[in-house]
Motif scaffolding. Structure first.
Motif, PDB file in Angstrom:
ATOM      1  N   GLN A 339       0.804  -1.215   0.000  1.00 40.43           N
ATOM      2  CA  GLN A 339       0.000   0.000   0.000  1.00 40.43           C
ATOM      3  C   GLN A 339       0.840   1.270   0.000  1.00 40.43           C
ATOM      4  OE1 GLN A 339      -3.249   0.161   2.764  1.00 40.43           O
ATOM      5  NE2 GLN A 339      -3.687  -2.024   2.614  1.00 40.43           N
ATOM      6  N   SER A 342       0.885   2.653  -3.467  1.00 39.48           N
ATOM      7  CA  SER A 342      -0.413   2.698  -4.153  1.00 39.48           C
ATOM      8  C   SER A 342      -0.556   3.900  -5.069  1.00 39.48           C
ATOM      9  CB  SER A 342      -1.549   2.697  -3.123  1.00 39.48           C
ATOM     10  OG  SER A 342      -1.444   3.826  -2.263  1.00 39.48           O
ATOM     11  N   GLY A 346      -1.316   1.381  -7.494  1.00 37.73           N
ATOM     12  CA  GLY A 346      -2.540   0.910  -6.887  1.00 37.73           C
ATOM     13  C   GLY A 346      -3.813   1.113  -7.668  1.00 37.73           C
ATOM     14  N   SER A 347      -3.770   1.754  -8.838  1.00 35.35           N
ATOM     15  CA  SER A 347      -4.995   2.008  -9.585  1.00 35.35           C
ATOM     16  C   SER A 347      -5.579   0.697 -10.134  1.00 35.35           C
ATOM     17  CB  SER A 347      -4.725   2.976 -10.742  1.00 35.35           C
ATOM     18  OG  SER A 347      -5.894   3.200 -11.481  1.00 35.35           O
TER      19      SER A 347
END
Length: 572
Positions: A339, A342, A346-347
Motif C-alpha cells: 500500500q 499505491s 494501486g490504480s
C-alpha cells in the motif's frame, strides 16, 4: 498586503516629512590608491575628537560612496586596518579602508534624479572624498523604484531601509538558499515565495517537501499533495525510471532490464490496440507498425507485463534461464500489493490521465492555489529518487512543449540528496533531470530554487547555474570554500561573515540583487513559519509522552501504509 509600486513606495523626501531621521552624508576618508576595481582610503583626522576617538564607525560590508566630478562611485568595505598603531592612547591612529567598487549613482538626464547602475565609468582618483552612504543612497541602491522587486527584509547597515530582491532576475535564472541546520533556510524561502505570491496570484510553484515542513507556510494558496492523493501512474516513468523501480539492484539487473523493455513495449501496444484509451488517433497504430517504443508516454497495464513474462516462462526449459523472469515478476507483484506504493501501482483501472496528473502537479489552472506542496516524507526511500526524477522530468518536458507559455518554479529541498556531487552513487536520472533544468530550463520559463545545508555535496554543474545566492550561516570550511568559488560581484569578503550570521540573517549576492548585501529576513509569525517536527526535548521529557496503546496504534499504521501523515500534511 501588496508590493509597493514605484508610485506608492515612499520616496526619501517623503520619509523625511514623516519624521524618519536621516543623517547627512559625512566625509570620513580620502582616496590614496586605486587598482582596478579596488580602492584604498585613509581615514581623515577630522573624524577624531580631542580625545582621539572616532565619531563615525565603519564596518566591513558597509556601503560607502566616493565623490568624483561626474558621479558618486559606490563600493563595499572589504577590509579595515591600521598599519602603524599609535602608542599614545590620546593620538589618532592611521586607519586604512579597502573598498570594492561596484557601481555609481548618476543623474537621469530626463528627470535629474539620481539612480544606481552597476559598473563604474568614472573611476575615483587620489584625494577624492569618501563618505558614509546615508539612507538616501542606500534606498537608491537597494530599493530601486523602477525595477520589479519584492521586500524580504531589512538591511543590516540600516534597518530602516528595505532589502529587496529583483524578482525577474531572481526567478528567471535560478537561485539557491544555503545554510546550516537551524539557521532559518526554510523560513527564508517561505518569506521569498510569500512575497512573490502577494502580487502574482497566477504563479506556478512546485515545492518538493522531503521533511513535511511547508503545509502551513502558504495557507489557502497551496494545494497539498502526499501519497494519499498523489496519482503518479507507472506508465509515466521512462525506461530508466522503470528499471530503477522494478528491477533488482544486483547482478541480475541487466537481464531483468532486457525482459522489462520487451514486456513494456508489448503491454503498451496491447493497450493501444484494445482501443480503451483516449490516446490520440495518430498513436493508435497496428501492433506490427512500430510507433510505440519503451519511451512513448502511453498507458499500459502491469497485468500485461506480467502476462508477457508468464508467456516467456512457458517457453523456457532451463531453470537457470528462468531466474530473472521470476525475480522480475515477484518484484512487480510485491510492489502492487504494498500500500505504500499505491500512488504509483494501486490504480484498479488504467486510463490516459496525463492531463489530470500534470494539471494537479503544476496547478493548471491554479484555481486560487498557485503553489503545489508535495509531501515526500512518507514516500519509501527505495523509490523517492524515482518520484523526484519523474516530477522534474515532467516539469521540463511540459515547459518545452508549452514553448515557455507556462513559467514555473521548481523548489528542491535538501537538493544535495538527489543531485549529489562526486561519483554517481545515487539514482543518475534524478541528477540528470535537475542538471538539464539548471542548464536549459530558463529558455523555456522553468526555474530552480535549491535549498541545501551542504553546498559542497551538491552537483557543481547545478550549483554553478544559480545566478543568485542567499547565503545564511555556514560553519564548515568546506561549504564556505564552495560558496566562495561561486561568488562574484565583489561579495567574496562578505562571505567571511558566514560563520557569524544570526538566525534569519543572510548575505545575498548575484543577479537577483542590485548589489551584494547583508540582510535580516522579515519575521513570518508562527502561523506562516514552516513546521518543524523536531522534538523539544526540554519540554517533552518532563512528562510522559507516549503509552503502550499509542505505540501499538503507530505500529499498525506503520505496517499498513508507512509513516503517519500529519493532519497538517494531509491533502485537500
Amino acid at each position: 498586503m501588496t508590493i509597493p509600486t514605484a508610485a506608492s513606495r515612499p520616496s526619501v523626501p517623503e520619509q523625511e516629512r514623516r519624521g524618519v531621521p536621516i543623517a547627512e552624508p559625512k566625509r570620513i576618508a580620502h582616496i590614496v590608491s586605486v587598482s582596478g576595481s579596488q580602492a584604498v582610503a585613509v581615514l581623515d583626522r577630522a573624524i577624531f575628537d580631542e580625545m582621539g576617538r572616532r565619531d563615525s564607525r565603519v564596518q566591513i560590508g558597509s556601503l560607502l560612496k566616493i565623490s568624483t566630478p561626474t558621479s558618486s562611485v559606490v563600493g563595499l568595505v572589504s577590509a579595515i586596518s591600521s598599519p602603524t598603531p599609535s602608542i599614545d592612547a590620546g593620538s589618532p591612529e592611521l586607519g586604512l579602508i579597502e573598498i570594492n567598487l561596484a557601481g555609481e549613482l548618476v543623474a537621469d538626464p530626463a528627470t535629474g534624479r539620481l539612480s544606481f547602475r552597476r559598473g563604474v565609468a568614472s573611476l575615483p582618483s587620489l584625494g577624492d572624498a569618501v563618505l558614509i552612504a546615508d539612507r538616501h543612497d542606500l534606498t537608491r541602491v537597494y530599493a530601486q523604484p523602477a525595477v520589479p522587486s519584492i521586500k524580504v527584509g531589512t538591511l543590516y547597515q540600516d534597518p530602516a531601509v528595505p532589502a529587496r530582491l529583483l524578482i525577474d532576475e531572481l526567478l528567471a535564472k535560478h537561485f539557491i538558499v544555503v545554510g546550516t541546520t537551524g539557521c532559518g533556510k526554510s523560513s527564508a524561502l517561505t518569506c521569498i515565495l510569500r512575497r512573490v505570491l502577494e502580487d502574482h496570484q497566477y504563479a506556478h510553484i512546485v515545492v518538493l517537501d522531503v521533511h513535511n515542513e511547508y503545509p502551513s507556510a502558504f495557507g489557502d494558496q497551496a494545494e497539498l499533495i502526499d501519497p494519499g492523493n498523489l496519482h503518479l501512474p507507472i506508465w509515466l516513468l521512462n525506461f530508466q525510471e522503470l528499471t530503477e523501480a522494478l528491477t533488482s539492484a544486483d547482478s541480475h539487473r541487466d537481464a531483468e532490464a532486457e525482459i522489462l523493455r520487451d514486456a513494456v513495449v508489448v503491454a503498451k501496444r496491447r493497450f493501444v490496440d484494445a482501443g480503451t484509451t483516449r490516446t490520440p488517433t495518430m498513436m493508435r497504430r497496428p501492433l506490427d507498425g512500430g510507433g510505440i517504443t519503451v519511451e512513448t508516454p502511453t498507458p499500459f497495464r502491469l497485468s500485461d507485463v506480467v502476462a508477457y513474462i508468464d508467456e516467456q516462462l512457458g517457453k523456457l526449459d532451463r531453470v537457470q534461464a528462468t531466474v530473472p523472469y521470476r525475480r522480475l515478476k515477484n518484484r512487480i507483484e510485491t510492489l502492487v500489493g504494498d500500500q505504500r506504493y499505491s500512488f504509483m501501482f494501486g490504480s484498479l483501472t488504467v486510463q490516459d490521465t496525463m492531463t489530470e496528473t500534470l494539471g494537479q502537479l503544476f496547478r493548471v489552472p491554479s484555481d486560487g492555489r498557485p503553489v503545489t506542496v508535495i509531501n515526500l516524507s512518507t514516500v519509501p526511500s527505495e523509490i523517492l529518487d524515482v518520484v523526484i526524477s519523474v516530477i522534474s522530468r515532467l516539469a521540463f518536458d511540459l515547459a518545452v512543449w508549452s514553448k515557455g507559455g507556462l513559467p514555473m518554479l521548481l523548489v528542491c529541498e535538501e537538493a544535495h540528496r538527489y543531485a549529489p556531487a562526486g561519483p554517481a552513487d545515487k539514482f543518475a536520472p534524478t541528477r540528470q533531470a535537475l542538471s538539464r533544468i539548471a542548464k536549459e530550463g530558463r529558455k523555456y520559463g522553468l526555474s530552480l530554487a535549491l535549498v541545501t545545508q551542504r553546498p559542497s555535496d551538491l552537483d557543481p554543474t547545478v550549483l554553478s547555474q544559480c545566478s543568485t545566492a542567499v547565503a545564511m550561516r555556514l560553519s564548515t570550511e568546506r561549504d564556505q570554500t564552495v560558496m566562495r568559488a561561486n561568488t562574484h560581484d565583489g561579495a567574496l569578503d562578505l562571505l567571511d561573515f558566514l560563520p557569524l550570521l544570526g538566525d534569519r540573517e543572510a548575505i545575498v549576492f548575484g543577479q537577483g540583487v542590485a548589489m551584494p548585501m547583508r540582510i535580516r529576513f522579515d519575521d513570518l509569525g508562527k502561523e506562516h513559519a514552516p513546521h518543524n517536527l523536531q522534538a523539544g526535548f526540554s519540554h517533552h521529557w518532563k512528562s510522559p509522552n507516549m503509552d503502550r496503546q499509542q505505540l501499538e496504534t503507530i505500529i499498525a499504521r506503520w505496517r499498513v501504509a508507512g509513516r503517519e501523515r500529519t493532519d497538517s500534511g494531509s491533502g485537500r
